[in-house]
Design a protein around this motif. Structure first.
Motif, PDB file in Angstrom:
ATOM      1  N   PHE A   1      74.616  22.477  71.713  1.00 54.59           N
ATOM      2  CA  PHE A   1      74.337  23.785  71.130  1.00 54.59           C
ATOM      3  C   PHE A   1      72.903  23.895  70.594  1.00 54.59           C
ATOM      4  O   PHE A   1      72.241  24.912  70.829  1.00 54.59           O
ATOM      5  CB  PHE A   1      75.353  24.083  70.029  1.00 54.59           C
ATOM      6  N   PRO A   2      72.377  22.882  69.868  1.00 48.83           N
ATOM      7  CA  PRO A   2      70.966  22.962  69.451  1.00 48.83           C
ATOM      8  C   PRO A   2      70.009  23.091  70.624  1.00 48.83           C
ATOM      9  O   PRO A   2      69.040  23.859  70.566  1.00 48.83           O
ATOM     10  CB  PRO A   2      70.753  21.644  68.693  1.00 48.83           C
ATOM     11  N   GLU A   3      70.257  22.361  71.712  1.00 50.03           N
ATOM     12  CA  GLU A   3      69.390  22.461  72.878  1.00 50.03           C
ATOM     13  C   GLU A   3      69.507  23.828  73.538  1.00 50.03           C
ATOM     14  O   GLU A   3      68.516  24.392  74.020  1.00 50.03           O
ATOM     15  CB  GLU A   3      69.740  21.353  73.870  1.00 50.03           C
ATOM     16  N   LEU A   4      70.725  24.374  73.569  1.00 54.39           N
ATOM     17  CA  LEU A   4      70.925  25.718  74.119  1.00 54.39           C
ATOM     18  C   LEU A   4      70.193  26.752  73.277  1.00 54.39           C
ATOM     19  O   LEU A   4      69.588  27.696  73.807  1.00 54.39           O
ATOM     20  CB  LEU A   4      72.420  26.030  74.164  1.00 54.39           C
ATOM     21  N   SER A   5      70.206  26.587  71.952  1.00 54.17           N
ATOM     22  CA  SER A   5      69.547  27.546  71.062  1.00 54.17           C
ATOM     23  C   SER A   5      68.032  27.514  71.243  1.00 54.17           C
ATOM     24  O   SER A   5      67.377  28.556  71.158  1.00 54.17           O
ATOM     25  CB  SER A   5      69.903  27.247  69.603  1.00 54.17           C
ATOM     26  N   ILE A   6      67.460  26.351  71.490  1.00 57.55           N
ATOM     27  CA  ILE A   6      66.012  26.253  71.705  1.00 57.55           C
ATOM     28  C   ILE A   6      65.611  26.983  72.980  1.00 57.55           C
ATOM     29  O   ILE A   6      64.571  27.644  73.044  1.00 57.55           O
ATOM     30  CB  ILE A   6      65.590  24.773  71.766  1.00 57.55           C
ATOM     31  N   THR A   7      66.452  26.905  73.996  1.00 59.84           N
ATOM     32  CA  THR A   7      66.133  27.519  75.291  1.00 59.84           C
ATOM     33  C   THR A   7      66.273  29.035  75.274  1.00 59.84           C
ATOM     34  O   THR A   7      65.430  29.758  75.836  1.00 59.84           O
ATOM     35  CB  THR A   7      67.050  26.943  76.381  1.00 59.84           C
ATOM     36  N   TYR A   8      67.307  29.569  74.599  1.00 60.52           N
ATOM     37  CA  TYR A   8      67.642  30.980  74.754  1.00 60.52           C
ATOM     38  C   TYR A   8      67.429  31.828  73.498  1.00 60.52           C
ATOM     39  O   TYR A   8      67.594  33.050  73.560  1.00 60.52           O
ATOM     40  CB  TYR A   8      69.103  31.126  75.192  1.00 60.52           C
TER      41      TYR A   8
ATOM     42  N   LEU B   1      88.657  22.560  70.260  1.00 62.45           N
ATOM     43  CA  LEU B   1      87.327  22.657  69.665  1.00 62.45           C
ATOM     44  C   LEU B   1      86.354  21.763  70.417  1.00 62.45           C
ATOM     45  O   LEU B   1      86.735  20.704  70.911  1.00 62.45           O
ATOM     46  CB  LEU B   1      87.387  22.251  68.186  1.00 62.45           C
ATOM     47  N   PRO B   2      85.056  22.184  70.517  1.00 63.24           N
ATOM     48  CA  PRO B   2      84.462  23.383  69.926  1.00 63.24           C
ATOM     49  C   PRO B   2      84.771  24.651  70.722  1.00 63.24           C
ATOM     50  O   PRO B   2      85.051  24.606  71.913  1.00 63.24           O
ATOM     51  CB  PRO B   2      82.963  23.062  69.983  1.00 63.24           C
ATOM     52  N   VAL B   3      84.683  25.784  70.018  1.00 67.34           N
ATOM     53  CA  VAL B   3      84.865  27.099  70.611  1.00 67.34           C
ATOM     54  C   VAL B   3      83.579  27.891  70.405  1.00 67.34           C
ATOM     55  O   VAL B   3      83.005  27.873  69.315  1.00 67.34           O
ATOM     56  CB  VAL B   3      86.059  27.846  69.979  1.00 67.34           C
ATOM     57  N   TYR B   4      83.124  28.583  71.445  1.00 68.30           N
ATOM     58  CA  TYR B   4      81.881  29.358  71.387  1.00 68.30           C
ATOM     59  C   TYR B   4      82.211  30.837  71.568  1.00 68.30           C
ATOM     60  O   TYR B   4      82.854  31.224  72.544  1.00 68.30           O
ATOM     61  CB  TYR B   4      80.916  28.899  72.479  1.00 68.30           C
TER      62      TYR B   4
ATOM     63  N   VAL C   1      77.994  31.903  68.350  1.00 67.65           N
ATOM     64  CA  VAL C   1      78.441  31.053  67.243  1.00 67.65           C
ATOM     65  C   VAL C   1      79.329  29.941  67.781  1.00 67.65           C
ATOM     66  O   VAL C   1      80.248  30.188  68.583  1.00 67.65           O
ATOM     67  CB  VAL C   1      79.214  31.879  66.190  1.00 67.65           C
ATOM     68  N   GLU C   2      79.026  28.735  67.335  1.00 66.70           N
ATOM     69  CA  GLU C   2      79.850  27.573  67.680  1.00 66.70           C
ATOM     70  C   GLU C   2      80.770  27.246  66.509  1.00 66.70           C
ATOM     71  O   GLU C   2      80.318  27.021  65.387  1.00 66.70           O
ATOM     72  CB  GLU C   2      78.967  26.362  67.980  1.00 66.70           C
ATOM     73  N   PHE C   3      82.057  27.211  66.768  1.00 71.04           N
ATOM     74  CA  PHE C   3      83.049  26.805  65.779  1.00 71.04           C
ATOM     75  C   PHE C   3      83.477  25.379  66.114  1.00 71.04           C
ATOM     76  O   PHE C   3      83.982  25.117  67.212  1.00 71.04           O
ATOM     77  CB  PHE C   3      84.257  27.748  65.804  1.00 71.04           C
TER      78      PHE C   3
ATOM     79  N   GLY D   1      74.377  30.340  65.628  1.00 70.61           N
ATOM     80  CA  GLY D   1      74.902  29.838  64.364  1.00 70.61           C
ATOM     81  C   GLY D   1      76.090  28.925  64.594  1.00 70.61           C
ATOM     82  O   GLY D   1      76.731  28.968  65.649  1.00 70.61           O
ATOM     83  N   THR D   2      76.364  28.075  63.627  1.00 72.77           N
ATOM     84  CA  THR D   2      77.507  27.159  63.695  1.00 72.77           C
ATOM     85  C   THR D   2      78.358  27.299  62.442  1.00 72.77           C
ATOM     86  O   THR D   2      77.826  27.480  61.339  1.00 72.77           O
ATOM     87  CB  THR D   2      77.050  25.696  63.826  1.00 72.77           C
TER      88      THR D   2
END
Length: 270
Positions: free
Chosen positions: A180-187, A219-222, A163-165, A195-196
């Protein structure tokens, strides 16, 4: 994306690049942040034409030399940023900053009143407009704090949630909004979901998840959750604010969570 023997990869790549150029052109025209900056920059054209008619030839020659020097310096800095940047948002922010500094400096050569006018105009734009973040979601989901808590406790969804805050009132979150969107597509897979949570909309959630919302530079914090339990966080509790420490980059973000053994095992399907 794998290379295709029929050249399809190149066609798709060209279409993506064309779409990005059109999207940024539309943003330049429709977004107040970009539109206001362009309008202020273009005001220098009539000012320069008027100055050419009023100033002496020696003064015009001196001003032209300074303009050439400023233009060359700006081109060099732009090329450096193209090579080093990891997101369009960060690149646009930097080149606009350079343009504002150089325009204010060259206006100072003409007249200090004009320089003060530009400085005031850029200050007003900073107050009334905000740079738009990356709009793509990838494989992540926009969540409210209640939705996140429900997903973590129900137990019938992914075992892991990354989760990205964030808060788009901070430039750091805008510049890293595409990571974060690019990371989500990869993994993203059956065991790992993304989620964000926008702390700008839900500031009370910061304390609940142990995020120092009072220090916006953090921020951001993951946070990586396993069955409602936090197992990893980046940056950590003891990290310095970004103004004093390394900024978040796409490579750093990917490497940080790949090193977590639980996440790495499930990404590889072990």
């Amino acid at each position: 994306m794998a290379k295709k023997s029929n050249g399809g990869w190149y066609v798709e790549r060209d279409q993506e690049n064309s779409y990005d150029r059109v999207r940024w052109l539309n943003l330049m025209i429709s977004e107040p942040y970009y539109l206001f900056h362009l309008l202020v920059f273009f005001t220098y054209i009539p000012v320069r034409i008027s100055a050419f008619q009023i100033l002496s030839p020696a003064r015009n020659s001196f001003l032209l030399k300074r303009e050439i020097q400023v233009f060359v310096a700006y081109c060099v800095l732009t090329i450096v940023k193209i090579v080093r940047t990891e997101s369009w948002e960060s690149f646009i922010q930097d080149i606009l900053l350079f343009a504002k500094i150089f325009l204010t400096a060259i206006a100072l050569v003409l007249d200090y009143h004009l320089s003060l006018w530009y400085a005031l105009a850029f200050l007003v734009i900073h107050i009334i407009a905000q740079q738009p973040p990356y709009e793509g979601l990838g494989s992540s989901n926009h969540l409210t704090p209640l939705q996140l808590e429900s997903l973590l406790t129900e137990g019938n969804t992914s075992r892991f949630w990354l989760v990205e805050f964030r808060a788009f009132s901070t430039s750091a979150c805008v510049c890293t909004s595409s990571f974060f969107p690019e990371l989500s597509i990869t993994y993203s897979n059956a065991n790992l979901s993304f989620g964000t949570v926008d702390l700008g909309l839900f500031p009370n959630a910061a304390e609940k998840f142990g995020i120092p919302f009072g220090s916006l530079n953090q921020l951001p914090v993951y946070i990586l959750f396993e069955n409602a339990t936090e197992v990893a966080r980046f940056p950590g509790f003891d990290s310095e604010p970004y103004v004093f420490g390394p900024t978040i980059t796409k490579k750093l973000l990917c490497g940080r969570f790949e090193l977590d053994k639980r996440l790495l095992d499930y990404v590889n399907g072990k």
